[in-house]
Each structure stands twice: as structure tokens, then as C-alpha cells.
Motif scaffolding. Structure first.
Motif, PDB file in Angstrom:
ATOM      1  N   ARG A   1     -14.104 -81.470 -17.641  1.00 29.24           N
ATOM      2  CA  ARG A   1     -14.739 -80.612 -16.632  1.00 29.24           C
ATOM      3  C   ARG A   1     -13.782 -80.279 -15.488  1.00 29.24           C
ATOM      4  O   ARG A   1     -13.783 -79.158 -14.977  1.00 29.24           O
ATOM      5  CB  ARG A   1     -15.990 -81.305 -16.080  1.00 29.24           C
ATOM      6  CG  ARG A   1     -17.099 -81.459 -17.111  1.00 29.24           C
ATOM      7  CD  ARG A   1     -18.388 -81.946 -16.472  1.00 29.24           C
ATOM      8  NE  ARG A   1     -19.450 -82.111 -17.452  1.00 29.24           N
ATOM      9  CZ  ARG A   1     -20.711 -82.373 -17.142  1.00 29.24           C
ATOM     10  NH1 ARG A   1     -21.053 -82.508 -15.868  1.00 29.24           N
ATOM     11  NH2 ARG A   1     -21.615 -82.512 -18.074  1.00 29.24           N
ATOM     12  N   VAL A   2     -13.006 -81.284 -15.085  1.00 36.39           N
ATOM     13  CA  VAL A   2     -12.018 -81.046 -14.021  1.00 36.39           C
ATOM     14  C   VAL A   2     -11.011 -80.005 -14.467  1.00 36.39           C
ATOM     15  O   VAL A   2     -10.654 -79.082 -13.709  1.00 36.39           O
ATOM     16  CB  VAL A   2     -11.302 -82.367 -13.643  1.00 36.39           C
ATOM     17  CG1 VAL A   2     -10.101 -82.083 -12.752  1.00 36.39           C
ATOM     18  CG2 VAL A   2     -12.271 -83.305 -12.929  1.00 36.39           C
TER      19      VAL A   2
ATOM     20  N   GLN B   1      -8.826 -74.529 -14.293  1.00 39.24           N
ATOM     21  CA  GLN B   1      -8.527 -73.253 -14.937  1.00 39.24           C
ATOM     22  C   GLN B   1      -9.303 -72.113 -14.279  1.00 39.24           C
ATOM     23  O   GLN B   1      -8.773 -71.018 -14.080  1.00 39.24           O
ATOM     24  CB  GLN B   1      -8.862 -73.323 -16.436  1.00 39.24           C
ATOM     25  CG  GLN B   1      -7.942 -74.235 -17.234  1.00 39.24           C
ATOM     26  CD  GLN B   1      -6.493 -73.778 -17.193  1.00 39.24           C
ATOM     27  OE1 GLN B   1      -6.193 -72.578 -17.110  1.00 39.24           O
ATOM     28  NE2 GLN B   1      -5.574 -74.738 -17.226  1.00 39.24           N
ATOM     29  N   LYS B   2     -10.584 -72.400 -13.937  1.00 37.40           N
ATOM     30  CA  LYS B   2     -11.385 -71.373 -13.259  1.00 37.40           C
ATOM     31  C   LYS B   2     -10.774 -71.016 -11.909  1.00 37.40           C
ATOM     32  O   LYS B   2     -10.719 -69.847 -11.526  1.00 37.40           O
ATOM     33  CB  LYS B   2     -12.821 -71.865 -13.071  1.00 37.40           C
ATOM     34  CG  LYS B   2     -13.619 -71.936 -14.362  1.00 37.40           C
ATOM     35  CD  LYS B   2     -15.031 -72.443 -14.081  1.00 37.40           C
ATOM     36  CE  LYS B   2     -15.840 -72.564 -15.362  1.00 37.40           C
ATOM     37  NZ  LYS B   2     -17.201 -73.100 -15.105  1.00 37.40           N
ATOM     38  N   ASN B   3     -10.320 -72.055 -11.172  1.00 40.92           N
ATOM     39  CA  ASN B   3      -9.705 -71.808  -9.862  1.00 40.92           C
ATOM     40  C   ASN B   3      -8.404 -71.035  -9.998  1.00 40.92           C
ATOM     41  O   ASN B   3      -8.097 -70.170  -9.171  1.00 40.92           O
ATOM     42  CB  ASN B   3      -9.463 -73.133  -9.142  1.00 40.92           C
ATOM     43  CG  ASN B   3     -10.746 -73.773  -8.639  1.00 40.92           C
ATOM     44  OD1 ASN B   3     -11.731 -73.076  -8.408  1.00 40.92           O
ATOM     45  ND2 ASN B   3     -10.742 -75.080  -8.477  1.00 40.92           N
TER      46      ASN B   3
ATOM     47  N   ARG C   1     -15.245 -94.543 -21.098  1.00 38.07           N
ATOM     48  CA  ARG C   1     -14.160 -93.683 -21.578  1.00 38.07           C
ATOM     49  C   ARG C   1     -14.678 -92.304 -21.960  1.00 38.07           C
ATOM     50  O   ARG C   1     -14.027 -91.293 -21.704  1.00 38.07           O
ATOM     51  CB  ARG C   1     -13.470 -94.331 -22.772  1.00 38.07           C
ATOM     52  CG  ARG C   1     -12.595 -95.501 -22.386  1.00 38.07           C
ATOM     53  CD  ARG C   1     -11.768 -95.969 -23.547  1.00 38.07           C
ATOM     54  NE  ARG C   1     -10.857 -97.025 -23.135  1.00 38.07           N
ATOM     55  CZ  ARG C   1     -10.027 -97.649 -23.942  1.00 38.07           C
ATOM     56  NH1 ARG C   1      -9.997 -97.320 -25.225  1.00 38.07           N
ATOM     57  NH2 ARG C   1      -9.224 -98.588 -23.488  1.00 38.07           N
ATOM     58  N   CYS C   2     -15.846 -92.281 -22.586  1.00 34.93           N
ATOM     59  CA  CYS C   2     -16.435 -90.991 -22.949  1.00 34.93           C
ATOM     60  C   CYS C   2     -16.745 -90.174 -21.700  1.00 34.93           C
ATOM     61  O   CYS C   2     -16.471 -88.970 -21.651  1.00 34.93           O
ATOM     62  CB  CYS C   2     -17.699 -91.227 -23.775  1.00 34.93           C
ATOM     63  SG  CYS C   2     -18.501 -89.721 -24.350  1.00 34.93           S
ATOM     64  N   LEU C   3     -17.311 -90.852 -20.679  1.00 35.43           N
ATOM     65  CA  LEU C   3     -17.609 -90.166 -19.420  1.00 35.43           C
ATOM     66  C   LEU C   3     -16.329 -89.676 -18.752  1.00 35.43           C
ATOM     67  O   LEU C   3     -16.289 -88.567 -18.192  1.00 35.43           O
ATOM     68  CB  LEU C   3     -18.374 -91.095 -18.479  1.00 35.43           C
ATOM     69  CG  LEU C   3     -19.805 -91.462 -18.901  1.00 35.43           C
ATOM     70  CD1 LEU C   3     -20.375 -92.513 -17.958  1.00 35.43           C
ATOM     71  CD2 LEU C   3     -20.693 -90.225 -18.916  1.00 35.43           C
ATOM     72  N   ASN C   4     -15.277 -90.497 -18.797  1.00 30.09           N
ATOM     73  CA  ASN C   4     -14.003 -90.091 -18.196  1.00 30.09           C
ATOM     74  C   ASN C   4     -13.413 -88.894 -18.907  1.00 30.09           C
ATOM     75  O   ASN C   4     -12.875 -87.976 -18.267  1.00 30.09           O
ATOM     76  CB  ASN C   4     -13.013 -91.258 -18.229  1.00 30.09           C
ATOM     77  CG  ASN C   4     -13.316 -92.312 -17.176  1.00 30.09           C
ATOM     78  OD1 ASN C   4     -14.003 -92.023 -16.193  1.00 30.09           O
ATOM     79  ND2 ASN C   4     -12.838 -93.520 -17.386  1.00 30.09           N
ATOM     80  N   ARG C   5     -13.498 -88.906 -20.254  1.00 37.61           N
ATOM     81  CA  ARG C   5     -12.989 -87.750 -21.004  1.00 37.61           C
ATOM     82  C   ARG C   5     -13.773 -86.493 -20.654  1.00 37.61           C
ATOM     83  O   ARG C   5     -13.201 -85.408 -20.501  1.00 37.61           O
ATOM     84  CB  ARG C   5     -13.065 -88.021 -22.504  1.00 37.61           C
ATOM     85  CG  ARG C   5     -11.993 -88.983 -23.024  1.00 37.61           C
ATOM     86  CD  ARG C   5     -11.916 -88.945 -24.524  1.00 37.61           C
ATOM     87  NE  ARG C   5     -13.148 -89.402 -25.153  1.00 37.61           N
ATOM     88  CZ  ARG C   5     -13.383 -90.658 -25.508  1.00 37.61           C
ATOM     89  NH1 ARG C   5     -12.468 -91.586 -25.295  1.00 37.61           N
ATOM     90  NH2 ARG C   5     -14.530 -90.993 -26.079  1.00 37.61           N
ATOM     91  N   ASP C   6     -15.097 -86.658 -20.535  1.00 35.42           N
ATOM     92  CA  ASP C   6     -15.926 -85.511 -20.174  1.00 35.42           C
ATOM     93  C   ASP C   6     -15.592 -85.042 -18.763  1.00 35.42           C
ATOM     94  O   ASP C   6     -15.522 -83.831 -18.504  1.00 35.42           O
ATOM     95  CB  ASP C   6     -17.404 -85.899 -20.263  1.00 35.42           C
ATOM     96  CG  ASP C   6     -18.328 -84.729 -19.980  1.00 35.42           C
ATOM     97  OD1 ASP C   6     -18.283 -83.749 -20.745  1.00 35.42           O
ATOM     98  OD2 ASP C   6     -19.082 -84.794 -18.988  1.00 35.42           O
ATOM     99  N   LEU C   7     -15.364 -86.014 -17.852  1.00 38.38           N
ATOM    100  CA  LEU C   7     -15.002 -85.652 -16.482  1.00 38.38           C
ATOM    101  C   LEU C   7     -13.653 -84.946 -16.447  1.00 38.38           C
ATOM    102  O   LEU C   7     -13.493 -83.938 -15.744  1.00 38.38           O
ATOM    103  CB  LEU C   7     -14.960 -86.912 -15.614  1.00 38.38           C
ATOM    104  CG  LEU C   7     -14.588 -86.706 -14.152  1.00 38.38           C
ATOM    105  CD1 LEU C   7     -15.590 -85.798 -13.463  1.00 38.38           C
ATOM    106  CD2 LEU C   7     -14.516 -88.055 -13.430  1.00 38.38           C
ATOM    107  N   GLU C   8     -12.678 -85.466 -17.204  1.00 39.23           N
ATOM    108  CA  GLU C   8     -11.359 -84.831 -17.257  1.00 39.23           C
ATOM    109  C   GLU C   8     -11.472 -83.411 -17.805  1.00 39.23           C
ATOM    110  O   GLU C   8     -10.799 -82.495 -17.311  1.00 39.23           O
ATOM    111  CB  GLU C   8     -10.425 -85.658 -18.137  1.00 39.23           C
ATOM    112  CG  GLU C   8     -10.005 -86.982 -17.500  1.00 39.23           C
ATOM    113  CD  GLU C   8      -9.210 -87.845 -18.454  1.00 39.23           C
ATOM    114  OE1 GLU C   8      -9.004 -87.402 -19.621  1.00 39.23           O
ATOM    115  OE2 GLU C   8      -8.780 -88.942 -18.081  1.00 39.23           O
TER     116      GLU C   8
END
Length: 426
Positions: free
Chosen positions: A176-177, A182-184, A167-174
Motif C-alpha cells: 500500500r505504501v 507511485q500515486k504521489n 509478515r502478511c500485514l507488513n507485506r500488505d502495508l509495504e
């Protein structure tokens, strides 16, 4: 490797709590086992069932004699950041709340906690317990097997930690996505702004070319009136004709401004429009300045193709394609440049729009890249590489079609293929 895991046991029988403490205490090897392992290491053999590198969990035990006390311990540890992945709960506790109510309150604090129901008799059915607690529910019967309890607590602890890590990795992935999105978006907004500035620069130059001849006409009309006035030959008829010619010329200049304003500040309401008129108005904005560069625009558009949508989208795309074709002709030094625009309805009821030129074509190794952002074959002072990219975005996202490029004898052809949605043929 040793891991510390908090475990909560709740039972009104202190002997049961002591049994849990004994079962979940860290495993200690005997002196004989230690001696055997040293002997194996000394002789470089590996035949023992004793695992010297086994991952050991150090269970930090919390104990409570009733449900209310257990819930309070669980809440306190949770707020302190000490997650308790497994709780062993007695179902029948006479004082306070029973095991089911206790488990429900524990899950209100941490829905992921694993509940092990330990009971010999229960006033609640398994179905009722499952309906109330939903998930992560396990059962052991009293009297219980010590090894069964240890292995169950051990496995559930590892599973809980793995779930939290994922879950922590998923939150971090979300996160980053979302950052990349936002950058795009910022990049797209910047590219759109750059495209508008580039188009505005082109339009200012085209306005200058469009107005040069009308201004010359008005200047000659004033000179004509002044000459007749000096010679005393200024009649009412000459004055009326000169005034009519001037007004007609000014009207033409005003219409030019309206056409350019439609490009810069497009109407965002869908309308029914005739494709031929829309394309010809776009061509009229450019043909004089193109002619000065030795480039001729020809149009062959099926009459009375009526569309419903945003005419400015088609105008913007065609404007980009025409300017791109002119640049290709000039860069290859073509003396008599020709750009041909044709539009028709295909046999499968789609709109096919071609913008073709005699500008030498596109090199095969880059033809698949010309619609990528910032890609350009021009000198960086002559092109930004976003015109064709923005054209593709408009065609695909706003018009629901496709755009492609191909080489023809002596030149290149850019083709729009648009669906019949919102399309009417008159």
C-alpha cells in the motif's frame, strides 16, 4: 474457538511417536466436568477452574520414523500450502540422517519453523546446533514431561501464526505504501506538467509584449527606406544606418528567444553564474508586459554574488514569485503597483532573496497554506494553485533552502533563505 495446526514428529522409536500422539491429541472434558459446567450455568455462578471458552488447538499430527521421511513429509505439506510451525526431532537416529541434518533441511524449506530437539544423548553440542540452525531452536530431555511438551508446542504454534500474520500485514502495508508513493509520483509529475504549461502560457504572452516594440521599429525602418527611395533621397549612409538599426533590433529579438528557451529547456549542468545577471535577465523577460499592467519592477541586488549550481532553478522560482505578486496587485486594484527584488548575503553567510510587493498582503488565515498544492485565492480561471507549491519544492529539494511568506505594510514579502553550499561571494 478451534484452530487446526499441523505438527511433525520425527523419531525412530514408535513408542515415542505414540506418546506424542497421545500428548497432542485434543483435550476432552470428562462427563463429570461437563456436568459441573452445566450446573454452574444453571445457577449463574463462575467458580470452576474449567474454562468453557478456552481456545483449543486441534493438532494434526504427521509422523516419520527417520529424517529423510520427515523432510519429505514437510516438503510435501509445505508445497500443498499446509504450513507446519513446529517439528519435534530426535537427535540420534541411526538410519539415514541425524536430527541436526534433518533440522537443517527443514529450515531450508521454511526458515521460520520451530525445531524442538528431543534427546537423551547427543553427538552434537548445543553450540554446534545453534550455529547451524541459528534461531527458533528448543530442547526437551527424554524422558520428557507431557505437560511441558504440550505447552511448548501450543505456544510455538501460536507464535508462528502470529509471526506469519504480522509478515502478511507488513507485506500488505509495504504494497500500500508503494502504491501511495507511485500515486504521489504520478501526481507530482502531473503537477509539474501543469506548472510547465502554465509557465509556457505566461512566456508566450511575454514574448508577444517583448517583440511588439522591436517589430514596430523594424516596420518603421522599412517605411523610412521606402519613403527615401520614393523621394530619391536614399543615400548609402541612410541605408547603412537603417540596416545597422534593423540588425541590432533583430539581435535583441533573438536574445529574447534564447532567454525564453533557457526557461523552457533549462541546462541541467551546474555552472558558475552571477546572481545579479541571472535575476536581471528574468526581470527583463517580464518588465514590459508588467509595465502595460501598471506594475513596476525594482531590483536591488548586491553586485558580484556568484553561485555555482543551476541558474534556471533561481529563475523559475523568481519568475513564479513575480507573476504571483503582479496578480495580487491587479486583484486588489492597485493603481501604481511596485514589486521590489533584493538579494544579499546575511551575517551568517546565507543568501537572502526577497520579492516584496504593495499588493495588499495575504490574509492571515491562509498565509500558512499558500505553498500547499492546488491552494489558490484566485478565481479558478486565473490560477491553478501550483506555482508557489512548485517554487517551494525547487527551493527545498534542489536549492536546499527554505521559502516563507510574511505581510509588510501595504503588501506581502516572499523570502528565500539559501545555504552557502555551492555559494561564492565575489
Amino acid at each position: 474457538m478451534e484452530l487446526t495446526t499441523h505438527i511433525l514428529t520425527i523419531d525412530d522409536d514408535t513408542t515415542i511417536l505414540d506418546a506424542y500422539a497421545s500428548i497432542l491429541s485434543p483435550y476432552k472434558r470428562t462427563s463429570l466436568e461437563d456436568a459441573i459446567m452445566k450446573l454452574e450455568k444453571l445457577h449463574d455462578i463462575d467458580c470452576s477452574a474449567i474454562d468453557g471458552g478456552e481456545k483449543v488447538i486441534d493438532f494434526h499430527l504427521h509422523q516419520a520414523n527417520n529424517g529423510l521421511e520427515g523432510v519429505e513429509i514437510f516438503r510435501r505439506e509445505h508445497e500443498a500450502g499446509n504450513r507446519i510451525p513446529v517439528c519435534i526431532v530426535d537427535m540420534r537416529m541411526p538410519n539415514g540422517i541425524d536430527g541436526l541434518e534433518t533440522s537443517m533441511r527443514l529450515k531450508e524449506i521454511d526458515p521460520d519453523v520451530n525445531i524442538i530437539i528431543a534427546t537423551a544423548y547427543s553427538d552434537r553440542s548445543n553450540k554446534e546446533i545453534l550455529e547451524c540452525l541459528k534461531s527458533n531452536i528448543f530442547y526437551i530431555r527424554k524422558p520428557f514431561n507431557n505437560e511441558e511438551i504440550y505447552q511448548l508446542v501450543y505456544s510455538l504454534s501460536l507464535s508462528y501464526d502470529a509471526t506469519q500474520t504480522i509478515r502478511c500485514l507488513n507485506r500488505d502495508l509495504e504494497r500500500r505504501v508503494e502504491e501511495e508513493i507511485q500515486k504521489n509520483r504520478q501526481k507530482d509529475a502531473l503537477m509539474l506538467h501543469q506548472a510547465k504549461l502554465a509557465a509556457l502560457g505566461e512566456m508566450i504572452g511575454n514574448i508577444a509584449h517583448q517583440w511588439r516594440q522591436p517589430l514596430n521599429i523594424i516596420s518603421m525602418l522599412f517605411q523610412k527606406i521606402s519613403r527615401h527611395h520614393k523621394n530619391g533621397t536614399l543615400t548609402d549612409e541612410i541605408m547603412a544606418q537603417s540596416l545597422a538599426d534593423a540588425l541590432q533590433t533583430i539581435q535583441h529579438m533573438s536574445q529574447t528567444i534564447d532567454d525564453f528557451r533557457g526557461q523552457v529547456e533549462p541546462n541541467r549542468e551546474k555552472v558558475t553564474y552571477i546572481l545579479e545577471d541571472t535575476l536581471k535577465s528574468t526581470i527583463n523577460l517580464l518588465e514590459k508586459s508588467f509595465a502595460l499592467s501598471g506594475v513596476r519592477i525594482e531590483a536591488d541586488i548586491s553586485a558580484q554574488i556568484r553561485l555555482y549550481g543551476f541558474p534556471e532553478d533561481i529563475k523559475q522560482v523568481v519568475l513564479n514569485l513575480l507573476n504571483n505578486a503582479k496578480d495580487a496587485i491587479l486583484s486588489h486594484g492597485i493603481v501604481e503597483g511596485v514589486i521590489r527584488v533584493d538579494a544579499s548575503i546575511t551575517d551568517d553567510n546565507r543568501l537572502r532573496l526577497n520579492v516584496c510587493d504593495n499588493g495588499g498582503g495575504i490574509e492571515e488565515e491562509v498565509i500558512d497554506k499558500i505553498f500547499e498544492p492546488y491552494f489558490t485565492t484566485k478565481h479558478k480561471a486565473q490560477g491553478t494553485g501550483i506555482g508557489l507549491y512548485m517554487s517551494r519544492r525547487i527551493v527545498e529539494e534542489r536549492l536546499g533552502g527554505t521559502i516563507g511568506a510574511s505581510n509588510t505594510p501595504g503588501g506581502a514579502c516572499l523570502t528565500l533563505d539559501l545555504p552557502i553550499t555551492d555559494l561564492l561571494q565575489g
